[in-house]
Each structure stands twice: as structure tokens, then as C-alpha cells.
Motif scaffolding. Structure first.
Motif, PDB file in Angstrom:
ATOM      1  N   GLU A  65       0.825  -1.205   0.000  1.00 13.08           N
ATOM      2  CA  GLU A  65       0.000   0.000   0.000  1.00 13.08           C
ATOM      3  C   GLU A  65       0.863   1.261   0.000  1.00 13.08           C
ATOM      4  O   GLU A  65       0.575   2.218  -0.733  1.00 13.08           O
ATOM      5  N   LYS A  91       2.589   1.782  -3.449  1.00 14.45           N
ATOM      6  CA  LYS A  91       1.671   2.249  -4.492  1.00 14.45           C
ATOM      7  C   LYS A  91       1.324   3.725  -4.303  1.00 14.45           C
ATOM      8  O   LYS A  91       1.047   4.430  -5.282  1.00 14.45           O
ATOM      9  N   ARG A  92       1.329   4.215  -3.069  1.00 10.38           N
ATOM     10  CA  ARG A  92       1.079   5.642  -2.845  1.00 10.38           C
ATOM     11  C   ARG A  92       2.213   6.490  -3.410  1.00 10.38           C
ATOM     12  O   ARG A  92       2.019   7.668  -3.731  1.00 10.38           O
ATOM     13  N   ARG A  93       3.383   5.895  -3.546  1.00 10.00           N
ATOM     14  CA  ARG A  93       4.528   6.628  -4.102  1.00 10.00           C
ATOM     15  C   ARG A  93       4.499   6.648  -5.623  1.00 10.00           C
ATOM     16  O   ARG A  93       5.172   7.461  -6.244  1.00 10.00           O
ATOM     17  N   GLY A  94       3.724   5.737  -6.244  1.00 15.73           N
ATOM     18  CA  GLY A  94       3.589   5.747  -7.696  1.00 15.73           C
ATOM     19  C   GLY A  94       4.164   4.515  -8.357  1.00 15.73           C
ATOM     20  O   GLY A  94       4.752   3.638  -7.716  1.00 15.73           O
ATOM     21  N   TRP A  95       3.961   4.461  -9.684  1.00 20.54           N
ATOM     22  CA  TRP A  95       4.420   3.331 -10.501  1.00 20.54           C
ATOM     23  C   TRP A  95       5.792   3.636 -11.076  1.00 20.54           C
ATOM     24  O   TRP A  95       6.064   4.766 -11.501  1.00 20.54           O
ATOM     25  N   SER A 139      -6.162   0.374 -12.132  1.00 19.10           N
ATOM     26  CA  SER A 139      -5.014   0.701 -11.270  1.00 19.10           C
ATOM     27  C   SER A 139      -4.753   2.201 -11.318  1.00 19.10           C
ATOM     28  O   SER A 139      -3.763   2.648 -11.919  1.00 19.10           O
ATOM     29  N   TRP A 171      -3.591   4.133  -9.181  1.00 19.00           N
ATOM     30  CA  TRP A 171      -2.337   4.514  -8.522  1.00 19.00           C
ATOM     31  C   TRP A 171      -1.194   4.614  -9.530  1.00 19.00           C
ATOM     32  O   TRP A 171      -0.211   5.336  -9.292  1.00 19.00           O
ATOM     33  N   VAL A 194       0.372   7.940 -11.202  1.00 23.28           N
ATOM     34  CA  VAL A 194       1.504   8.642 -10.592  1.00 23.28           C
ATOM     35  C   VAL A 194       2.768   7.889 -10.999  1.00 23.28           C
ATOM     36  O   VAL A 194       3.018   6.779 -10.546  1.00 23.28           O
ATOM     37  N   TYR A 202       2.438  12.896 -13.529  1.00 24.20           N
ATOM     38  CA  TYR A 202       1.103  12.314 -13.645  1.00 24.20           C
ATOM     39  C   TYR A 202       0.861  11.972 -15.114  1.00 24.20           C
ATOM     40  O   TYR A 202       0.855  12.856 -15.970  1.00 24.20           O
TER      41      TYR A 202
END
Length: 208
Positions: free
Chosen positions: A37, A40-44, A98, A100, A103, A119
Motif C-alpha cells: 500500500e 503504491k502511494r509513491r507511484g508506478w 489501477s 495509482w 503517478v 502524472y
């Protein structure tokens, strides 16, 4: 460690431990879920480029399991729907499932420079032949359905202790032992601030 009556060394040893297999399994799942989790908040980070991971992309897998990550080769891209092959199993990947991944993070790996974040539409960052990480969403008879996933670049650890007895119930030293054998719960060097926290907390608890 004790030797049961009638047993002969070196066989027949009986080991007593306070660790719980059930608690350790829960702790391991909790660490993995939290790291997934947070990552994923930091990005792909985009398609896989690590040569060590790419060597296993052609391995055949007879049965895919939900919740497990797989390397998948991109075959075709039509909008947000991507046709992929994972372990010899063909399926579809819906990028819109997805959010997330919008980002897009570029890691700089430099102490004095922050990671760059943009983004984007993830469909613009992949092409046929790329390798991405996916996990199984559901398994119809006709085709597999995947969701975009990625192995965290961050690590974590946890230790579960019974405060009344001091018994160690569970220890988890990282995300995955196959990816890193360092046990961060027992082998990592803690920062001075983190090492000092127990003394502060104990002093506060004594005043309750």
C-alpha cells in the motif's frame, strides 16, 4: 532444547519456542500488505528493466494464484486494455483498474535529490515487448484477468512480543526472503532516535 527420554544424540531433539506459526503468518501478511500500500502511494516505476528479473519471465507456470505477483510480457495495447502473457498464460490487463499507476515515479537513488513524480496515462509508458508485474484478479475459463502490480522498493520489519511475559511471538525481517536475506528485525542497525524511543515510552508509562 531438550533430548526426550530414550533418544540418542544427534537425533531426537525437541525444540521449545515461544514463536507462533499462526501469528508469524499474520505478521508476514501484514508487513507485505502495508509495504504494498505504501509503495503504491509513491507511484508506478514503469516496466521491469532489472536483468535479474527478466531472466525468469519465460518460465512456464501451470496454475496462477490470486494475490501472487507474476511477470507478464506485453503483447498488444488497445487504449487501457493490454493483452499480456504471464508464465505462458494469456490474459488481459485493464490499466484503468489501477489508478495509482497514474503517478509515475522516477527514482534518482541520490541522497541530495528527490525522486521525480509525473502524472501520466500508464498506457503511454508501455509498449509491446515490455515486461510488467501483474497479479491475478479473477480466473474465468476463457481468459485470465490481471491487474497492474509492482514489488515494493521499500522494506519493513516487525517484532511481536507479549508485554506481560517478554515472549517473542513473531519476527518478520523483510518483504520477501527470496529478494533480500537481511533480517531487518535482528540484523539492521537502528537509528539513535528510534533506539531511544523505548526509554521515553517506558518513562511515560510509569507515570500513568
Amino acid at each position: 532444547i531438550g533430548i526426550p527420554n530414550g533418544a540418542r544424540a544427534p537425533g531426537g531433539f525437541r525444540i521449545h519456542t515461544t514463536a507462533s506459526i499462526y501469528a508469524n503468518d499474520l505478521a508476514q501478511k501484514s508487513v507485505k500488505r502495508a509495504l504494498n500500500e505504501l509503495d503504491k502511494r509513491r507511484g508506478w516505476r514503469g516496466p521491469i528493466v532489472d536483468p535479474a528479473k527478466l531472466t525468469s519471465v519465460q518460465e512456464k507456470i501451470s496454475t496462477l494464484r490470486p494475490g501472487k505477483m507474476y511477470l507478464a510480457t506485453v503483447e498488444t495495447i488497445k487504449g487501457n486494455i493490454v493483452e499480456v502473457t504471464a508464465g505462458g498464460n494469456k490474459g488481459t490487463l485493464d490499466l484503468s483498474a489501477s489508478p495509482w499507476a497514474k503517478v509515475f515515479m522516477v527514482e534518482t537513488f541520490k541522497m541530495n535529490e528527490r525522486d521525480r513524480i509525473n502524472y501520466v496515462n500508464p498506457a503511454t509508458k508501455i509498449k509491446a515487448g515490455d515486461v510488467v508485474e501483474v497479479s491475478l484478479n479473477q480466473t474465468p475459463e476463457s481468459v485470465h484477468k490481471f491487474v497492474l502490480d509492482q514489488t515494493p522498493s521499500i522494506q519493513g520489519a516487525t517484532t511481536v512480543i507479549n508485554p506481560l511475559t517478554g515472549e517473542v511471538i513473531a519476527i518478520v525481517g523483510g518483504y520477501d526472503f527470496s529478494g533480500s536475506m537481511l533480517n531487518r528485525a535482528t540484523q539492521a542497525r537502528r537509528q539513535p532516535g528510534s533506539s531511544f524511543k523505548p526509554f521515553i515510552y517506558l518513562a511515560a508509562l510509569e507515570r500513568l
